[in-house]
Write an enzyme that holds these catalytic residues in place. Sequence first.
Site, mmCIF file in Angstrom:
data_model
loop_
_atom_site.group_PDB
_atom_site.id
_atom_site.type_symbol
_atom_site.label_atom_id
_atom_site.label_comp_id
_atom_site.label_asym_id
_atom_site.label_seq_id
_atom_site.Cartn_x
_atom_site.Cartn_y
_atom_site.Cartn_z
ATOM 1 N N GLU A 106 0.418 -8.459 -11.094
ATOM 2 C CA GLU A 106 -0.694 -7.723 -11.699
ATOM 3 C C GLU A 106 -0.407 -7.338 -13.149
ATOM 4 O O GLU A 106 -1.313 -7.358 -13.990
ATOM 5 C CB GLU A 106 -1.010 -6.490 -10.865
ATOM 6 C CG GLU A 106 -1.683 -6.786 -9.534
ATOM 7 C CD GLU A 106 -0.718 -7.282 -8.465
ATOM 8 O OE1 GLU A 106 -1.173 -7.826 -7.439
ATOM 9 O OE2 GLU A 106 0.516 -7.136 -8.670
ATOM 10 N N HIS A 144 -5.087 -1.112 1.456
ATOM 11 C CA HIS A 144 -6.317 -1.854 1.200
ATOM 12 C C HIS A 144 -7.553 -0.957 1.260
ATOM 13 O O HIS A 144 -8.658 -1.453 1.495
ATOM 14 C CB HIS A 144 -6.466 -3.015 2.192
ATOM 15 C CG HIS A 144 -5.387 -4.033 2.078
ATOM 16 N ND1 HIS A 144 -4.191 -3.916 2.732
ATOM 17 C CD2 HIS A 144 -5.322 -5.193 1.375
ATOM 18 C CE1 HIS A 144 -3.429 -4.960 2.448
ATOM 19 N NE2 HIS A 144 -4.097 -5.747 1.623
#
Length: 354
Positions: free
Chosen positions: A88, A158
């Site tokens: 990321e 998540h």
Amino acid sequence: EQYDGCVVPWCLYLHTIVGTDERGTFRRPTTKMNLFQSVTSALDNTLASDPTAVIFGEDVAFGGVFRCTVGLRDKYGKDRVFNTPLCEQGIVGFGIGAAVAGATAIAEIQFADYIYPAFDQIVNEAAKYRYRSGNLFDCGNLTIRAPWGCVGHGSLYHSQSPEAFFAHCPGIKVVIPRGPVQCKGLLLSCIADQNPCIFFEPKILYRAAVEQVPTEAYTIPLSQAEVIQEGSDVTLVAWGTQIHVLREVANMAQEKLGVSCELIDLQTILPWDTETICKSVAKTGRLLISHEAPITGGFAAEISSTVQEECFLNLEAPIARVCGYDTPFPHIFEPFYIPDKWKCFDAIKKLISY
């Protein structure tokens, strides 16, 4: 409101977005889309109209885990829609460089929960690039997309809602839509904006109810909240998925308590629309804010503080916050964690009877 270079009355604004006039006659081609399809449509419009636009991230070449980029590599080529390593920090760092070099850079972080390795690049580089160069250079053509919020079974890694982390950082914009029409218009506004933007997409809404969405490009103004339902007794404020919870709560309050609720979708977290919120609270005298993120340091605290300063003499009851708990997001206990309609309904009863 500015729309396609023209000024249209606010009363016609939503009709203009969805492609109808005040009589409900379609003026622009529309098609049924759910939220993930509206994302795809916005990206398709951008790639078609902007030859510098590139889309990149983990697995975007084959459509991504939520299929938001499906078909775009085949249509526009592997040089414009391509996969990146699972890094990321590298994704955002590359996006900053591409934007500085003149490209329209659209980065996807596979889940908002995994945006934290890129936090330094976003906060210390992207957000400060224009300021530190005295406006000689900027990376304003960078947009970072990420699935966001609870999904019913996401658990710790998540289901997070990290918008408040970035709300403390001048130089970026943070946007969260509630549905397909808003999603496409706000995403295209982020892509066109001359500041780096973070666009959080409520993942549980990706395949929810469809709406008639224009196939052509259109924009919805950033930093402008939308009053979805007018009311006189309580102001309800939320964004993303929680808007749909509060819509049901507003109906319950009207039916069971005779309480009229004004429902507002904040839409842009940073910079947020203080005027619309404060104007509503000055009218109703009561405010309830709800979000999925933990309550301590959540963005509801910033709204609450500002409203207390601006509307102190108008308040008839303490401002209520119905949010997630100060714990990691649980798995089997998710129904107890999220700010559901019953928690919000109880908060309205307390506000009214204070």
